[in-house]
Every structure is written in structure tokens, then in C-alpha cells.
Design a protein around this motif. Structure first.
Motif, PDB file in Angstrom:
ATOM      1  N   LEU A 239       0.797  -1.229   0.000  1.00  0.00           N
ATOM      2  CA  LEU A 239       0.000   0.000   0.000  1.00  0.00           C
ATOM      3  C   LEU A 239       0.828   1.278   0.000  1.00  0.00           C
ATOM      4  O   LEU A 239       0.286   2.364  -0.233  1.00  0.00           O
ATOM      5  CB  LEU A 239      -0.941   0.012   1.210  1.00  0.00           C
ATOM      6  CG  LEU A 239      -1.921  -1.165   1.325  1.00  0.00           C
ATOM      7  CD1 LEU A 239      -2.806  -0.980   2.544  1.00  0.00           C
ATOM      8  CD2 LEU A 239      -2.755  -1.307   0.071  1.00  0.00           C
ATOM      9  N   ALA A 240       2.119   1.162   0.273  1.00  0.00           N
ATOM     10  CA  ALA A 240       2.977   2.347   0.333  1.00  0.00           C
ATOM     11  C   ALA A 240       2.990   3.053  -1.020  1.00  0.00           C
ATOM     12  O   ALA A 240       3.181   2.430  -2.069  1.00  0.00           O
ATOM     13  CB  ALA A 240       4.398   1.956   0.732  1.00  0.00           C
ATOM     14  N   GLY A 241       2.755   4.368  -0.991  1.00  0.00           N
ATOM     15  CA  GLY A 241       2.792   5.147  -2.216  1.00  0.00           C
ATOM     16  C   GLY A 241       1.543   5.071  -3.051  1.00  0.00           C
ATOM     17  O   GLY A 241       1.430   5.751  -4.071  1.00  0.00           O
ATOM     18  N   SER A 242       0.570   4.246  -2.640  1.00  0.00           N
ATOM     19  CA  SER A 242      -0.680   4.146  -3.396  1.00  0.00           C
ATOM     20  C   SER A 242      -1.870   4.447  -2.501  1.00  0.00           C
ATOM     21  O   SER A 242      -2.616   5.404  -2.728  1.00  0.00           O
ATOM     22  CB  SER A 242      -0.823   2.764  -4.037  1.00  0.00           C
ATOM     23  OG  SER A 242      -0.755   1.740  -3.053  1.00  0.00           O
ATOM     24  N   VAL A 243      -2.054   3.678  -1.461  1.00  0.00           N
ATOM     25  CA  VAL A 243      -3.173   3.881  -0.545  1.00  0.00           C
ATOM     26  C   VAL A 243      -2.737   4.627   0.716  1.00  0.00           C
ATOM     27  O   VAL A 243      -3.338   5.627   1.096  1.00  0.00           O
ATOM     28  CB  VAL A 243      -3.821   2.529  -0.174  1.00  0.00           C
ATOM     29  CG1 VAL A 243      -4.920   2.725   0.868  1.00  0.00           C
ATOM     30  CG2 VAL A 243      -4.390   1.856  -1.421  1.00  0.00           C
ATOM     31  N   LEU A 244      -1.696   4.150   1.357  1.00  0.00           N
ATOM     32  CA  LEU A 244      -1.227   4.812   2.576  1.00  0.00           C
ATOM     33  C   LEU A 244      -0.644   6.181   2.245  1.00  0.00           C
ATOM     34  O   LEU A 244       0.102   6.329   1.275  1.00  0.00           O
ATOM     35  CB  LEU A 244      -0.159   3.963   3.268  1.00  0.00           C
ATOM     36  CG  LEU A 244      -0.631   2.694   3.981  1.00  0.00           C
ATOM     37  CD1 LEU A 244       0.566   1.914   4.490  1.00  0.00           C
ATOM     38  CD2 LEU A 244      -1.571   3.036   5.134  1.00  0.00           C
ATOM     39  N   PRO A 245      -0.943   7.205   3.040  1.00  0.00           N
ATOM     40  CA  PRO A 245      -0.394   8.538   2.759  1.00  0.00           C
ATOM     41  C   PRO A 245       1.088   8.608   3.062  1.00  0.00           C
ATOM     42  O   PRO A 245       1.607   7.827   3.878  1.00  0.00           O
ATOM     43  CB  PRO A 245      -1.191   9.443   3.706  1.00  0.00           C
ATOM     44  CG  PRO A 245      -1.566   8.547   4.844  1.00  0.00           C
ATOM     45  CD  PRO A 245      -1.809   7.199   4.240  1.00  0.00           C
ATOM     46  N   ARG A 246       1.765   9.522   2.419  1.00  0.00           N
ATOM     47  CA  ARG A 246       3.182   9.728   2.692  1.00  0.00           C
ATOM     48  C   ARG A 246       3.352  10.131   4.166  1.00  0.00           C
ATOM     49  O   ARG A 246       2.621  10.958   4.688  1.00  0.00           O
ATOM     50  CB  ARG A 246       3.736  10.819   1.780  1.00  0.00           C
ATOM     51  CG  ARG A 246       5.235  11.049   1.912  1.00  0.00           C
ATOM     52  CD  ARG A 246       5.702  12.066   0.890  1.00  0.00           C
ATOM     53  NE  ARG A 246       5.439  11.606  -0.474  1.00  0.00           N
ATOM     54  CZ  ARG A 246       5.665  12.340  -1.564  1.00  0.00           C
ATOM     55  NH1 ARG A 246       6.119  13.590  -1.438  1.00  0.00           N
ATOM     56  NH2 ARG A 246       5.407  11.850  -2.760  1.00  0.00           N
ATOM     57  N   GLY A 247       4.319   9.530   4.822  1.00  0.00           N
ATOM     58  CA  GLY A 247       4.566   9.825   6.224  1.00  0.00           C
ATOM     59  C   GLY A 247       3.596   9.154   7.175  1.00  0.00           C
ATOM     60  O   GLY A 247       3.464   9.584   8.335  1.00  0.00           O
ATOM     61  N   TYR A 248       2.895   8.114   6.710  1.00  0.00           N
ATOM     62  CA  TYR A 248       1.946   7.415   7.566  1.00  0.00           C
ATOM     63  C   TYR A 248       2.618   6.976   8.865  1.00  0.00           C
ATOM     64  O   TYR A 248       3.695   6.369   8.863  1.00  0.00           O
ATOM     65  CB  TYR A 248       1.388   6.193   6.842  1.00  0.00           C
ATOM     66  CG  TYR A 248       0.578   5.266   7.724  1.00  0.00           C
ATOM     67  CD1 TYR A 248      -0.714   5.604   8.102  1.00  0.00           C
ATOM     68  CD2 TYR A 248       1.108   4.061   8.179  1.00  0.00           C
ATOM     69  CE1 TYR A 248      -1.461   4.756   8.914  1.00  0.00           C
ATOM     70  CE2 TYR A 248       0.373   3.209   8.989  1.00  0.00           C
ATOM     71  CZ  TYR A 248      -0.911   3.563   9.358  1.00  0.00           C
ATOM     72  OH  TYR A 248      -1.644   2.722  10.166  1.00  0.00           O
ATOM     73  N   ALA A 249       1.990   7.290   9.996  1.00  0.00           N
ATOM     74  CA  ALA A 249       2.496   6.908  11.309  1.00  0.00           C
ATOM     75  C   ALA A 249       1.543   5.885  11.920  1.00  0.00           C
ATOM     76  O   ALA A 249       0.383   6.200  12.199  1.00  0.00           O
ATOM     77  CB  ALA A 249       2.599   8.123  12.218  1.00  0.00           C
ATOM     78  N   PRO A 250       1.965   4.651  12.109  1.00  0.00           N
ATOM     79  CA  PRO A 250       1.071   3.636  12.660  1.00  0.00           C
ATOM     80  C   PRO A 250       0.680   3.986  14.091  1.00  0.00           C
ATOM     81  O   PRO A 250       1.464   4.586  14.836  1.00  0.00           O
ATOM     82  CB  PRO A 250       1.912   2.356  12.613  1.00  0.00           C
ATOM     83  CG  PRO A 250       3.333   2.831  12.662  1.00  0.00           C
ATOM     84  CD  PRO A 250       3.337   4.125  11.896  1.00  0.00           C
ATOM     85  N   PRO A 251      -0.536   3.626  14.502  1.00  0.00           N
ATOM     86  CA  PRO A 251      -0.971   3.956  15.867  1.00  0.00           C
ATOM     87  C   PRO A 251      -0.275   3.151  16.946  1.00  0.00           C
ATOM     88  O   PRO A 251      -0.323   3.509  18.128  1.00  0.00           O
ATOM     89  CB  PRO A 251      -2.470   3.659  15.828  1.00  0.00           C
ATOM     90  CG  PRO A 251      -2.640   2.664  14.736  1.00  0.00           C
ATOM     91  CD  PRO A 251      -1.607   3.016  13.707  1.00  0.00           C
ATOM     92  N   GLY A 252       0.358   2.032  16.570  1.00  0.00           N
ATOM     93  CA  GLY A 252       1.103   1.254  17.546  1.00  0.00           C
ATOM     94  C   GLY A 252       0.234   0.420  18.468  1.00  0.00           C
ATOM     95  O   GLY A 252       0.605   0.183  19.626  1.00  0.00           O
ATOM     96  N   CYS A 253      -0.914  -0.029  17.985  1.00  0.00           N
ATOM     97  CA  CYS A 253      -1.813  -0.842  18.808  1.00  0.00           C
ATOM     98  C   CYS A 253      -2.547  -1.830  17.920  1.00  0.00           C
ATOM     99  O   CYS A 253      -2.361  -1.844  16.699  1.00  0.00           O
ATOM    100  CB  CYS A 253      -2.799   0.048  19.562  1.00  0.00           C
ATOM    101  SG  CYS A 253      -3.859   1.058  18.485  1.00  0.00           S
ATOM    102  N   SER A 254      -3.385  -2.633  18.514  1.00  0.00           N
ATOM    103  CA  SER A 254      -4.150  -3.617  17.740  1.00  0.00           C
ATOM    104  C   SER A 254      -5.235  -2.925  16.928  1.00  0.00           C
ATOM    105  O   SER A 254      -5.654  -1.806  17.247  1.00  0.00           O
ATOM    106  CB  SER A 254      -4.790  -4.639  18.682  1.00  0.00           C
ATOM    107  OG  SER A 254      -5.910  -4.064  19.345  1.00  0.00           O
ATOM    108  N   PRO A 255      -5.740  -3.575  15.874  1.00  0.00           N
ATOM    109  CA  PRO A 255      -6.842  -2.985  15.113  1.00  0.00           C
ATOM    110  C   PRO A 255      -8.062  -2.665  15.971  1.00  0.00           C
ATOM    111  O   PRO A 255      -8.670  -1.611  15.808  1.00  0.00           O
ATOM    112  CB  PRO A 255      -7.150  -4.059  14.068  1.00  0.00           C
ATOM    113  CG  PRO A 255      -5.844  -4.761  13.852  1.00  0.00           C
ATOM    114  CD  PRO A 255      -5.203  -4.792  15.209  1.00  0.00           C
ATOM    115  N   VAL A 256      -8.432  -3.549  16.890  1.00  0.00           N
ATOM    116  CA  VAL A 256      -9.604  -3.291  17.722  1.00  0.00           C
ATOM    117  C   VAL A 256      -9.370  -2.094  18.638  1.00  0.00           C
ATOM    118  O   VAL A 256     -10.253  -1.243  18.816  1.00  0.00           O
ATOM    119  CB  VAL A 256      -9.984  -4.549  18.528  1.00  0.00           C
ATOM    120  CG1 VAL A 256     -11.066  -4.230  19.557  1.00  0.00           C
ATOM    121  CG2 VAL A 256     -10.469  -5.653  17.588  1.00  0.00           C
TER     122      VAL A 256
END
Length: 399
Positions: free
Chosen positions: A241-258
Motif C-alpha cells: 500500500l505504500a505510495g498508493s493507498v497509505l499517505p506519505r509519512g503514515y504513522a502507525p498507531p502502535g496498537c491492535s486494530p480493535v
């Protein structure tokens, strides 16, 4: 198997079905022996003991013999717009590989004949209502459901991190469902997933669903790649998804999806979290505490190769369960009874009442139609289904 699509009396004219047993599945309603149901189309006019229901009835009677009748089923998650991908799914290799294959394929709206065939397969195996999720094919899907006389919800899925420039429910889909009698088929917005739809858009879609009193659907905790992306921003899905769906500089939340869905305010009794395979005990507690419904799609999960949801642990935690077939791009058919077989093969100790509720009462309540769908009672509009012979030893007593 007997099909509720047959209507020997003619459209809308009363007909009767009799059977050894019927499971109304309404709260507090016991199984009916020597049962009869009178229907007009899929609307139930009467149900009860044969001798009482048929007293004075002059229409056609279809005696099904030693079978068990249950309410028409509710398929809580499908993607009918992928009906043209039947038989093309690659061998199980994880979600990222499957998503790359799907994205490279034909995205055209399937022809009406193909959609009609897929919907007829659902109806022929006992499905009376559907929660369908898709994109540009939404109007065509709504038309196919209406032609078949099925009820349900057609969700337009928001995808991407840019703020939507148009209405979350397209005008063409609004127009298609405007022809539905008594609101049998409605339209709503939905989100795809936490990694593929921006938080702002997910919030807007959730609010749009609240205004329509419709459930908000979201793919959640489906695969290990999703969990890895949200925790660390790495993995096969992040690379795809990098460069297509995820925005540039995406910062993950660091937790589970739920946990991230909870942080964004995307859980609750009006939410349908689809798949819920990759969960821990804390995730299950969050889902239960918020009253979030979970839709299990066991055969799709196996076909893609993302693991098996722990239905027993979800049920023990108090999470209301639903069942869905997902799409023909990740399944071999749209028969919900085959989902039941897969579910029981993985979770043999599930109570019959929980399995039947996942097929009927739970999704009916989620749709805001507990008196119309998921039960055999006068006024219900979901029709009925026949419990397959091989599942009768496990489910026929409804307990």
C-alpha cells in the motif's frame, strides 16, 4: 433442497408449507411440531400447528415431510460486485498477495444476469436478507436484490485517505433503493478498513450510518498483515500500500486494530466488525463491552489464508456473532449453510442457539428489523429456510 424462491401460487398469493418441525426462533418461542407456515411471497401470514393454521385455508400446500423449518437466513457480509471472479482465486498465500491479485483483475460492474445468478444462489439456499458491501456496482446489486425479492442493506464502501469529494452514498444508489417496497432494501455508507480509509472518512461514514439508523460495517482484524501494519507500519501489506493507498509519512498507531477502532470511536452496538480473526483477550473484551457485532466469514478466511477466528472465545466474551459468505473472489459459493459447516468444523462446541442466532436474530437486530427478519412470525418478511439434513443433529433442537 426445497427453495423459498418457488412460488406455485403466483406472486404475492398465499401458499402454505408444512413440516415435521419449525423453529420460530423468537425469544421464548418453543419449537413447533407438525408445523405449518402460510406465506405470500416471503411475507409470513401465519405460523403454528398444522391443524390450526390450515383450518379454512384453500391455497396450495407444500408438504415437506420430515424436515425442520427455520427463518430465512441473513447473510451479514457479501460483496456481490465480485460475482464475476468465481473460480479465479489464487491458492492461499495471505491477504496482501490476495489483495494484489484482486486489484489487478477486472473491476467492471458484473452484468445483470451474473448478479441475478449469484442472488438466486443465496435465495435458493435459504437467504432472505443480505448486507452487501461494494463500490460502483451498488445500484446494480440493489436492483438484483429487488428483482429476487430479497431484503437488506447495500453499503457503499469508502476507500482511500483523501477526503471524499462526493456523497458517501452515491445518488445512483439512492435512486436504486428508492424503488424498494416498504424500504426492503436500503442504502448506507461503510468503511473498508483502518489502514485503507482515513480516520476522517471513517468518522463521516459512521455518522452517516447513524443518521440513517443503519449499521456501520468495517473490515477489522482480518489478517496478520493488518495487525503488523497498525503496530509497526511494516510488513507485506504496508509494502503493497505504500505510495498508493497509505499517505506519505503514515504513522502507525502502535496498537491492535480493535484498540485503534475504539480510539477512533468506531465500535458500538450499531457496528459490524467483519472477520475479527486476529484478536487477543483484551480485544474481545473491548468488542463485548461496546456491544459491537462481529461477522465471521470462515471459508473466505481459509481460502485467502489469514487464519481462523476463535468463535468460542468471542461467544464466551459476550460478543454477538453474525455469519457471512464474503465474496465469490474468496469463496466457492454463497450458501450460508456451508459457512455453518466450516464454523462447526473449527468450533465444534458452539451451542446451536448461538449458531442459529448468528444466521437470523443477531443480524436482524443489527439491521433494526428484529420483528421482520430472522424469525418465523406473522408479519416477518424474510421467508423461511430448511435446515439441511446433515446439520439437524447439531442444530434441530435450537438449544
Amino acid at each position: 433442497m426445497w427453495s423459498s424462491t418457488a412460488d406455485p401460487a403466483g406472486p404475492g398469493r398465499p401458499r402454505a408449507v408444512t413440516a415435521k418441525t419449525a423453529l420460530p426462533l423468537a425469544d421464548g418461542t418453543a419449537a413447533l411440531d407438525d408445523a405449518a407456515v402460510i406465506l405470500a411471497g416471503r411475507r409470513i401470514l401465519d405460523v403454528g400447528k398444522r391443524r390450526l393454521v390450515l383450518r379454512g385455508f384453500t391455497g396450495p400446500v407444500d408438504d415437506l415431510g420430515e424436515v425442520v423449518l427455520v427463518p430465512g437466513l441473513v447473510n451479514a457480509h457479501s460483496h456481490l460486485e465480485l460475482a464475476g471472479r468465481l473460480g479465479q482465486c489464487p491458492p492461499p498465500a495471505g491477504f496482501a498477495a490476495w489483495a494484489a491479485w484482486l486489484a489487478a483483475g477486472d473491476r467492471r460492474v458484473p452484468p445483470a444476469a451474473l448478479l441475478d445468478r449469484a442472488v438466486a444462489e443465496m435465495a435458493g439456499s435459504g437467504t432472505g436478507a443480505v448486507i452487501d458491501v461494494g463500490g460502483r456496482a451498488g445500484p446494480a446489486v440493489a436492483d438484483a436484490l429487488l428483482r429476487a425479492g430479497l431484503a437488506g442493506l447495500v453499503c457503499h464502501e469508502a476507500f482511500g485517505w483523501r477526503r471524499p469529494a462526493k456523497a458517501l452514498v452515491p445518488a445512483a444508489l439512492e435512486a436504486a433503493v428508492s424503488h424498494a417496497p416498504d424500504g426492503a432494501v436500503r442504502a448506507a455508507a461503510s468503511g473498508h478498513a483502518l489502514y485503507s480509509t482515513s480516520p476522517d472518512t471513517l468518522r463521516l461514514a459512521r455518522e452517516a450510518c447513524r443518521l440513517r439508523q443503519a449499521p456501520f460495517c468495517l473490515h477489522l482484524a482480518e489478517h496478520a498483515e493488518e495487525a503488523e501494519l497498525l503496530r509497526s507500519g511494516t510488513g507485506a501489506l504496508a509494502a503493497l500500500l505504500a505510495g498508493s493507498v497509505l499517505p506519505r509519512g503514515y504513522a502507525p498507531p502502535g496498537c491492535s486494530p480493535v484498540a485503534e477502532a475504539a480510539r477512533q470511536g468506531l465500535l458500538g452496538p450499531d457496528v459490524l466488525a467483519v472477520h475479527a480473526v486476529w484478536l487477543d483477550a483484551a480485544d474481545r473484551r473491548l468488542l463485548a463491552e461496546t456491544g459491537t457485532h462481529v461477522c465471521l466469514c470462515p471459508r473466505s478466511n481459509a481460502r485467502i489464508g489469514v487464519g481462523t477466528a476463535d468463535a468460542e472465545a468471542l461467544l464466551a466474551a459476550g460478543v454477538p456473532l453474525c455469519l457471512g459468505t464474503d465474496s465469490l473472489a474468496s469463496n466457492t459459493d454463497l450458501d450460508l449453510w456451508n459457512e455453518v459447516r466450516a464454523l462447526l468444523a473449527a468450533c465444534a462446541d458452539l451451542p446451536a442457539r448461538a449458531v442459529l442466532a448468528a444466521l437470523t436474530a443477531n443480524p436482524a437486530r443489527l439491521l433494526g428489523r428484529p420483528g421482520e427478519l430472522g424469525l418465523l412470525a406473522p408479519g416477518a418478511v424474510g421467508g423461511l429456510a430448511v435446515l439441511p439434513d446433515d446439520l439437524r443433529p447439531r442444530l434441530a433442537d435450537g438449544s
